[in-house]
Design a protein around this motif. Structure first.
Motif, mmCIF file in Angstrom:
data_model
loop_
_atom_site.group_PDB
_atom_site.id
_atom_site.type_symbol
_atom_site.label_atom_id
_atom_site.label_comp_id
_atom_site.label_asym_id
_atom_site.label_seq_id
_atom_site.Cartn_x
_atom_site.Cartn_y
_atom_site.Cartn_z
ATOM 1 N N VAL A 12 15.735 -43.300 -31.121
ATOM 2 C CA VAL A 12 14.272 -43.400 -31.231
ATOM 3 C C VAL A 12 13.842 -44.868 -31.167
ATOM 4 O O VAL A 12 14.384 -45.702 -31.893
ATOM 5 C CB VAL A 12 13.796 -42.780 -32.566
ATOM 6 N N VAL A 13 12.900 -45.152 -30.277
ATOM 7 C CA VAL A 13 12.272 -46.475 -30.259
ATOM 8 C C VAL A 13 10.810 -46.240 -30.600
ATOM 9 O O VAL A 13 10.098 -45.536 -29.874
ATOM 10 C CB VAL A 13 12.410 -47.160 -28.883
ATOM 11 N N PHE A 14 10.358 -46.789 -31.728
ATOM 12 C CA PHE A 14 9.071 -46.404 -32.315
ATOM 13 C C PHE A 14 8.194 -47.633 -32.531
ATOM 14 O O PHE A 14 8.630 -48.618 -33.116
ATOM 15 C CB PHE A 14 9.349 -45.737 -33.672
ATOM 16 N N GLY A 15 6.954 -47.569 -32.070
ATOM 17 C CA GLY A 15 6.008 -48.650 -32.372
ATOM 18 C C GLY A 15 5.229 -49.090 -31.148
ATOM 19 O O GLY A 15 5.443 -48.601 -30.040
ATOM 20 N N LYS A 16 4.321 -50.052 -31.374
ATOM 21 C CA LYS A 16 3.451 -50.515 -30.282
ATOM 22 C C LYS A 16 4.267 -51.086 -29.129
ATOM 23 O O LYS A 16 5.156 -51.909 -29.350
ATOM 24 C CB LYS A 16 2.502 -51.602 -30.805
ATOM 25 N N GLY A 17 3.962 -50.649 -27.931
ATOM 26 C CA GLY A 17 4.630 -51.193 -26.742
ATOM 27 C C GLY A 17 6.024 -50.646 -26.504
ATOM 28 O O GLY A 17 6.744 -51.119 -25.623
ATOM 29 N N ALA A 18 6.440 -49.651 -27.267
ATOM 30 C CA ALA A 18 7.804 -49.112 -27.142
ATOM 31 C C ALA A 18 8.103 -48.656 -25.713
ATOM 32 O O ALA A 18 9.247 -48.737 -25.244
ATOM 33 C CB ALA A 18 7.994 -47.949 -28.117
ATOM 34 N N GLU A 19 7.049 -48.204 -25.002
ATOM 35 C CA GLU A 19 7.269 -47.657 -23.652
ATOM 36 C C GLU A 19 7.797 -48.715 -22.676
ATOM 37 O O GLU A 19 8.397 -48.375 -21.661
ATOM 38 C CB GLU A 19 5.989 -47.000 -23.113
ATOM 39 N N ASP A 20 7.587 -49.997 -22.997
ATOM 40 C CA ASP A 20 8.088 -51.040 -22.091
ATOM 41 C C ASP A 20 9.617 -51.063 -22.044
ATOM 42 O O ASP A 20 10.201 -51.660 -21.150
ATOM 43 C CB ASP A 20 7.566 -52.428 -22.537
ATOM 44 N N GLN A 21 10.252 -50.417 -23.021
ATOM 45 C CA GLN A 21 11.720 -50.447 -23.071
ATOM 46 C C GLN A 21 12.369 -49.311 -22.295
ATOM 47 O O GLN A 21 13.593 -49.167 -22.301
ATOM 48 C CB GLN A 21 12.183 -50.371 -24.524
ATOM 49 N N VAL A 22 11.545 -48.498 -21.637
ATOM 50 C CA VAL A 22 12.112 -47.275 -21.065
ATOM 51 C C VAL A 22 13.161 -47.555 -19.984
ATOM 52 O O VAL A 22 14.185 -46.864 -19.902
ATOM 53 C CB VAL A 22 10.971 -46.328 -20.582
ATOM 54 N N GLY A 23 12.952 -48.607 -19.194
ATOM 55 C CA GLY A 23 13.922 -48.935 -18.149
ATOM 56 C C GLY A 23 15.276 -49.298 -18.741
ATOM 57 O O GLY A 23 16.326 -48.843 -18.284
ATOM 58 N N THR A 24 15.239 -50.117 -19.785
ATOM 59 C CA THR A 24 16.481 -50.524 -20.457
ATOM 60 C C THR A 24 17.194 -49.313 -21.052
ATOM 61 O O THR A 24 18.420 -49.206 -20.987
ATOM 62 C CB THR A 24 16.138 -51.507 -21.609
ATOM 63 N N LEU A 25 16.409 -48.396 -21.615
ATOM 64 C CA LEU A 25 17.016 -47.207 -22.228
ATOM 65 C C LEU A 25 17.724 -46.350 -21.181
ATOM 66 O O LEU A 25 18.803 -45.811 -21.437
ATOM 67 C CB LEU A 25 15.932 -46.380 -22.941
ATOM 68 N N VAL A 26 17.116 -46.233 -19.997
ATOM 69 C CA VAL A 26 17.759 -45.453 -18.929
ATOM 70 C C VAL A 26 19.020 -46.179 -18.470
ATOM 71 O O VAL A 26 20.081 -45.566 -18.313
ATOM 72 C CB VAL A 26 16.795 -45.248 -17.731
ATOM 73 N N ARG A 27 18.894 -47.497 -18.277
ATOM 74 C CA ARG A 27 20.033 -48.260 -17.753
ATOM 75 C C ARG A 27 21.222 -48.220 -18.714
ATOM 76 O O ARG A 27 22.366 -48.088 -18.296
ATOM 77 C CB ARG A 27 19.618 -49.706 -17.493
ATOM 78 N N GLU A 28 20.941 -48.304 -20.016
ATOM 79 C CA GLU A 28 22.081 -48.318 -20.953
ATOM 80 C C GLU A 28 22.806 -46.979 -21.022
ATOM 81 O O GLU A 28 23.901 -46.890 -21.524
ATOM 82 C CB GLU A 28 21.669 -48.835 -22.348
ATOM 83 N N ARG A 29 22.185 -45.924 -20.477
ATOM 84 C CA ARG A 29 22.891 -44.637 -20.335
ATOM 85 C C ARG A 29 23.743 -44.604 -19.073
ATOM 86 O O ARG A 29 24.405 -43.603 -18.799
ATOM 87 C CB ARG A 29 21.886 -43.473 -20.210
ATOM 88 N N GLY A 30 23.625 -45.624 -18.251
ATOM 89 C CA GLY A 30 24.372 -45.657 -16.989
ATOM 90 C C GLY A 30 23.712 -44.822 -15.905
ATOM 91 O O GLY A 30 24.339 -44.499 -14.892
ATOM 92 N N CYS A 31 22.436 -44.455 -16.095
ATOM 93 C CA CYS A 31 21.744 -43.627 -15.090
ATOM 94 C C CYS A 31 21.044 -44.529 -14.076
ATOM 95 O O CYS A 31 20.656 -45.655 -14.384
ATOM 96 C CB CYS A 31 20.750 -42.699 -15.775
ATOM 97 N N LYS A 32 20.880 -43.983 -12.850
ATOM 98 C CA LYS A 32 20.379 -44.830 -11.754
ATOM 99 C C LYS A 32 19.097 -44.319 -11.118
ATOM 100 O O LYS A 32 18.348 -45.074 -10.508
ATOM 101 C CB LYS A 32 21.472 -44.931 -10.679
ATOM 102 N N LYS A 33 18.849 -43.011 -11.246
ATOM 103 C CA LYS A 33 17.635 -42.486 -10.596
ATOM 104 C C LYS A 33 17.018 -41.404 -11.480
ATOM 105 O O LYS A 33 17.706 -40.445 -11.855
ATOM 106 C CB LYS A 33 17.995 -41.908 -9.229
#
Ligand code: NZQ
Ligand code: ZN
Length: 393
Positions: A12-33
């Motif tokens: 869980v990433v919680f708080g103002k502006g949390a949505e800006d981290q979505v790319g990093t969250l996908v990348r750290e799972r090793g996903c590409k598309k």
């Protein structure tokens, strides 16, 4: 206490502006598309989708999009999503929206990961064996799907609304920025608060033993929602209240407030699912329209729980006997629902089912639980369920 499995794999990433981290969250799972899945337009209008796309671009994550999820999400769009995700070689489904979008994303995740008709999982023919990872950017505090093991889909040709539960679909991450919920219409905010309360109430009214710690957590959660739902009724832009309600929504349905119990009753949810399957009503409003009738019908079977609820959650004065105290608690909850403009009858919900429609919904409720009795506080037959719908008119 009962044997209980608690599994919450969601980051869980919680708080103002949390949505800006979505790319990093996908990348750290090793996903590409990713397939960005969204609803009817609120996320486009608010600029959220643009921000999510930008965050993905910055992290070097490719993406395709599929919008159009409606409340009580439809099977046909799930099929479309499965085709698109397969054709595009997507490796994560990113839901940007509420419970309907997340549930639709989970269904697409099941469908992409295994052959055969995904509906089989919803009508109980098969159990899922795999699911593509699902991530969520939450825009409404309500269903709790961002951390739950469940997904609910409606097959439009016959209005059959069915849930599928499996640990495979719990989102791998959930991005929760309370500010994103400030664009909600007041009705949707209230529906969400009602649903959050109900997810803990369904677990609280059970037919087994209970842990004092779990009761304490559940009661604190319910009192928090009662308090901040009223704040939001007056001040929809109150950030603290949005944050309290958002976190309550996730904890109410990730298994925490049922820890060590038999799992809870869930009859009210099943009774509502038939209503929204047949009449396409909002889930939270459907729940408040029938809960009081259910509670009055079953409360004598677990008076101790209803009395504890009345005294500790609804803060009513004890009456001369336990049954009257239980009734006071039920009435207080119905008064609360009305105070946030939620209906406490089918008429107030805006539906007036015929006797034949009530019979059909009651039969479908029992079918949905494999022909067994519905709920655990007082196991209900088709006739009992029909009586609850009738009393809710
Ligand atoms: O489609 P858009 O334009 O985004 O509009 C939505 C939708 O009309 C709007 N909305 C959402 N966020 C918004 C917003 N409007 C403005 N600003 C925002 N920030 O709100 C409307 C309702 O959205 P929906 O996703 O349908 O709400 P909810 O989260 O209550 O989900 C309801 C669905 O979840 C199922 C229900 O049965 C229903 O189908 N449930 C799922 C559960 C689960 N997976 O664990 C458990 C629940 O008990 C429930 O059954
Ligand atoms: Zn619910």
């Amino acid at each position: 206490m009962s044997l209980y499995t608690y599994f919450t794999p969601t980051k869980v990433v919680f708080g103002k502006g949390a949505e800006d981290q979505v790319g990093t969250l996908v990348r750290e799972r090793g996903c590409k598309k990713v397939l960005i899945h969204y609803g009817g337009g609120s996320t486009r209008r608010s600029g959220l989708l643009d921000r999510v796309e930008k965050a993905l671009d910055s992290a070097g994550i490719a993406h395709v999009s599929l919008g159009g999820v409606v409340p009580n999400p439809r099977l046909s769009l799930v099929y479309e999503g499965i085709r698109l995700a397969r054709a595009e070689g997507v490796d994560l489904i990113l839901a940007v929206g509420g419970g309907s979008v997340i549930d639709s994303a989970k269904a697409i995740g099941y469908g992409v990961a295994a052959d055969g008709d995904v509906w089989d999982y919803y009508d109980g023919k098969r159990q899922p064996t795999a699911c593509l990872p699902v991530g969520a950017v939450l825009t409404i505090s309500a269903a709790g799907s961002e951390m739950s093991n469940s997904s609910v889909i409606t097959r439009e040709e016959d209005g059959l609304k069915r849930g599928c539960k499996s640990e495979l679909c719990r989102p791998v991450f959930a991005v929760m920025d309370p500010e994103l919920t400030m664009t909600l219409p007041p009705f949707q905010t209230a529906c969400g608060c009602a649903d959050i309360l109900m997810h803990t109430m369904e677990r609280y009214f059970n037919h087994g033993d209970n842990l004092a710690l779990t009761d304490g957590i559940a009661e604190a959660l319910m009192r928090t929602v009662l308090r901040y739902a009223l704040v939001l009724n007056e001040q929809p832009d109150n950030y603290e209240a949005r944050a309290e309600i958002m976190w309550a929504g996730s904890l109410s349905h990730n298994g925490l407030t049922g820890f060590g119990t038999d799992g809870g009753d869930w009859a009210t949810h099943k009774i509502e699912h038939e209503l929204s399957g047949m009449f396409d009503v909002a889930h939270g409003a459907g729940l408040t329209a029938v809960w009081g009738s259910w509670a009055r019908y079953v409360c004598r079977e677990r008076l101790d729980r209803f009395v504890q609820f009345a005294l500790r959650v609804m803060d009513v004065e004890a009456a001369e006997d336990d049954y009257q105290t239980a009734l006071r608690g039920i009435e207080a909850m119905e008064a609360f629902f009305r105070s946030i403009d939620m209906p406490t009858s089918l008429t107030a919900l805006g539906v007036s089912p015929t006797d034949a429609q009530i019979k059909e919904m009651a039969e479908k409720c029992i079918q949905a639980v494999g022909g067994k009795a519905l709920g655990v506080v007082r196991p209900l037959s088709i006739q009992d369920v029909a009586a609850i719908y009738q009393a809710a008119k």
